[in-house]
Design an enzyme around this catalytic site. Structure first.
Site, short mmCIF file in Angstrom:
data_model
loop_
_atom_site.label_atom_id
_atom_site.label_comp_id
_atom_site.label_asym_id
_atom_site.label_seq_id
_atom_site.Cartn_x
_atom_site.Cartn_y
_atom_site.Cartn_z
N CYS A 173 0.79 -1.24 0.00
CA CYS A 173 0.00 0.00 0.00
C CYS A 173 0.82 1.28 0.00
O CYS A 173 0.72 2.08 -0.94
CB CYS A 173 -0.93 0.01 1.21
SG CYS A 173 -2.26 -1.19 1.02
N1 LIG Z 1 -3.13 -5.69 1.29
C1 LIG Z 1 -3.44 -4.68 2.10
O1 LIG Z 1 -2.96 -4.60 3.23
C2 LIG Z 1 -4.41 -3.61 1.67
C3 LIG Z 1 -4.92 -2.73 2.65
C4 LIG Z 1 -5.81 -1.74 2.24
C5 LIG Z 1 -6.17 -1.62 0.90
N2 LIG Z 1 -5.65 -2.47 -0.02
C6 LIG Z 1 -6.10 -2.33 -1.42
O2 LIG Z 1 -7.06 -3.35 -1.66
C7 LIG Z 1 -6.94 -3.84 -3.01
C8 LIG Z 1 -6.68 -5.34 -2.97
O3 LIG Z 1 -5.45 -5.56 -2.38
P1 LIG Z 1 -4.98 -7.03 -1.91
O4 LIG Z 1 -3.69 -6.86 -1.21
O5 LIG Z 1 -6.10 -7.70 -1.23
O6 LIG Z 1 -4.74 -7.70 -3.37
P2 LIG Z 1 -4.36 -9.21 -3.68
O7 LIG Z 1 -3.43 -9.16 -4.81
O8 LIG Z 1 -3.95 -9.90 -2.41
O9 LIG Z 1 -5.74 -9.86 -4.15
C9 LIG Z 1 -6.40 -9.52 -5.31
C10 LIG Z 1 -7.19 -10.73 -5.78
O10 LIG Z 1 -8.05 -10.33 -6.86
C11 LIG Z 1 -8.09 -11.39 -7.81
N3 LIG Z 1 -8.57 -10.90 -9.09
C12 LIG Z 1 -7.92 -10.16 -10.01
N4 LIG Z 1 -8.71 -9.88 -11.05
C13 LIG Z 1 -9.91 -10.45 -10.79
C14 LIG Z 1 -11.15 -10.51 -11.48
N5 LIG Z 1 -11.30 -9.91 -12.66
N6 LIG Z 1 -12.17 -11.21 -10.93
C15 LIG Z 1 -12.00 -11.81 -9.73
N7 LIG Z 1 -10.86 -11.79 -9.03
C16 LIG Z 1 -9.82 -11.11 -9.54
C17 LIG Z 1 -6.66 -11.91 -7.81
O11 LIG Z 1 -6.58 -13.22 -8.37
C18 LIG Z 1 -6.32 -11.87 -6.32
O12 LIG Z 1 -6.66 -13.06 -5.66
C19 LIG Z 1 -5.83 -3.01 -3.65
O13 LIG Z 1 -6.40 -1.93 -4.32
C20 LIG Z 1 -5.02 -2.54 -2.46
O14 LIG Z 1 -4.34 -1.34 -2.73
C21 LIG Z 1 -4.79 -3.47 0.34
#
Ligand SMILES: NC(=O)c1ccc[n+]([C@@H]2O[C@H](COP(=O)([O-])OP(=O)(O)OC[C@H]3O[C@@H](n4cnc5c(N)ncnc54)[C@H](O)[C@@H]3O)[C@@H](O)[C@H]2O)c1
Length: 440
Positions: free
Chosen positions: A266
């Site tokens: 992030c």
């Molecule tokens: N990881 C964190 O700590 C955190 C905290 C706050 C906000 N965020 C934000 O949240 C969002 C997600 O982050 P994350 O770390 O959970 O990501 P991640 O990469 O862990 O997970 C994303 C998931 O989405 C899936 N995906 C991609 N395209 C898809 C589609 N078309 N249909 C269905 N599934 C699909 C991927 O296969 C993956 O499993 C980002 O925008 C990130 O900036 C993350």
């Protein structure tokens, strides 16, 4: 209530488990079949033990399931949370292709489904993305209008990896950004069992709150690093300085710890994205530029300490302990271990890397360096070690392990160890921004 979560990653699964624990029936949709099989077996695709325990219970009692069928999952749900990744492009902008694809799929699914449902954007997106990019995709693809047949909200996520379950169940605040009052009321009602201050805003304000919060956290870390780097050069212990500074309630103690800089999924990407957005708006964003620059250069502090000890680093063997972006997680996105190891390799250092959990993920980033199977193995015949991530098990390193080193020199990049104990165990301690201060 039936809830659909699109994107079963960190945020998606924490959201799914949270709503499952609140008594809703949750389906987590992903395009990664292996992930779906893991979830169906009650396993998380990443390291977060308390969340995994709750996931297993919910899968077992049928409150949470995994599916690759977006059409059916959306059609059956009243809320659809979009939680797919929005990583950085090389320009610093975020890559919203996965989010656009997910929106197109959701829109197609809604075209043939009756009833009102609310689409909630949880992925982090720069202000104006939801109303100018995602809203048209949802309306065009479904043939329905937002505000009448479909609700639309932005609900940023503030969880920290390593405490995802606790942060989801007890959030510091809930932000409900909405296109219209009906969407806002519906989402606020869904969150009502969770006791936390709730901010109801429009879509762009909610998007901005996430970037403003992460920019501040990043600023605090870069500030602490800059103060610590100055303290080191002045022969002052930054730990005492920052402890006293943090007592001021206007400042606060958290995120004031100097080290090798911030990483993870992030902070680096959000600072880069907001800076890019500012550039598009012809606004210079000097603070964001400085935050990023300090962070980019911070791993070099470890190199400069090594140089002050060894002069020439060529041919030295250096153990890098901890490869994830912080201890307790296996996430290696934007980990500071990459710039640190890259700088060491550029100085012809032999690097031996070790991490208790994140090693297999890190090997994908740097496949050609040497990896050790234990801390002891990493330290054997090493000229120095750099602690890059604050894994609790590194606190146990003592005389037995240090005695395996050719030169017991410890560069503590996370202020994890007690300098007195390290020195009593026969090793030399240097903390990044602390320790053997270079007095003028
Ligand atoms: N990881 C964190 O700590 C955190 C905290 C706050 C906000 N965020 C934000 O949240 C969002 C997600 O982050 P994350 O770390 O959970 O990501 P991640 O990469 O862990 O997970 C994303 C998931 O989405 C899936 N995906 C991609 N395209 C898809 C589609 N078309 N249909 C269905 N599934 C699909 C991927 O296969 C993956 O499993 C980002 O925008 C990130 O900036 C993350």
């Amino acid at each position: 209530m039936r809830i659909c979560v699109i994107g079963a990653g960190y945020v998606g699964l924490a959201t799914g488990v949270m709503f499952g624990k609140l008594g809703h029936e949750v389906v987590c949709v992903d395009i990664d079949g292996r992930r779906l099989r893991d979830i169906s077996a009650g396993r998380l695709p990443f390291y977060e033990p308390p969340l995994e325990k709750e996931l297993r219970k919910l899968v077992k009692n049928g409150m949470l399931s995994a599916s690759g069928d977006i059409k059916k999952s959306v059609a059956r749900s009243k809320f659809v949370f979009l939680c797919v990744q929005t990583p950085s492009l090389s320009s610093g902008k975020i890559d919203i292709r996965a989010l656009k694809t997910a929106c197109r799929d959701v829109a197609r699914a809604m075209a043939g489904a009756d009833g009102y449902r609310v689409i909630v954007v949880k992925s982090t997106v720069v202000p104006s993305t939801t109303d100018t990019v995602l809203k048209p995709i949802l309306e065009d693809g479904s043939g329905k209008s937002i505000g009448r047949e479909i609700g639309l909200c932005v609900n940023p996520e503030f969880l920290q990896e390593g405490s995802a379950l606790k942060d989801s169940m007890e959030p510091s605040r809930i932000v409900v950004g909405a296109h219209d009052k009906r969407s806002s009321d519906a989402l606020a009602r869904l969150y009502s069992p969770i006791k936390s201050s709730t901010f109801r805003t429009d879509l762009r304000t909610a998007e901005m709150i996430k970037y403003a919060a992460n920019s501040f956290l990043a600023a605090k870390i870069s500030y602490a690093n800059e103060m610590a780097n100055l303290c080191l050069r002045l022969g002052i212990d930054s730990e005492q300085v920052l402890a006293a500074v943090g007592e001021d309630p206007r400042i606060g103690k958290l995120f004031l710890k100097p080290g090798l800089g911030f990483g993870g999924s992030c902070l680096p990407k959000d600072v880069r994205a907001l800076k890019q957005k500012a550039r598009e708006l012809d606004y210079p964003a000097h603070l964001l530029t400085a935050i990023q620059r300090i962070n980019d250069e911070q791993p070099d502090e470890a190199i400069s300490i090594l140089k002050s000890v060894f002069k020439d680093l060529k041919g030295l063997r250096i153990a890098v302990l901890g490869l994830s972006f912080k201890g307790g997680v296996d996430d290696v996105r934007d980990t500071r271990a990459v710039p640190l190891i890259t700088s060491l390799l550029a100085k012809n250092v032999e690097v031996v890397a070790y991490d208790p959990i994140a090693m297999s993920r890190f090997i994908e980033l740097m496949p050609t360096i040497r990896y050790a199977s234990t801390v002891e193995d990493a330290l054997t015949q090493a000229d120095a070690c750099v602690i890059q991530a604050d894994w609790p098990e590194f606190r146990e390193i003592g005389r037995a392990q240090f005695s395996k080193m050719r030169n017991p020199v410890v560069i503590d990049g996370r202020r994890l160890l007690d300098p007195g104990e390290v020195e009593a165990s026969g090793a030399k301690y240097f903390g990044v921004g602390y320790g053997r201060a270079r007095r003028e």
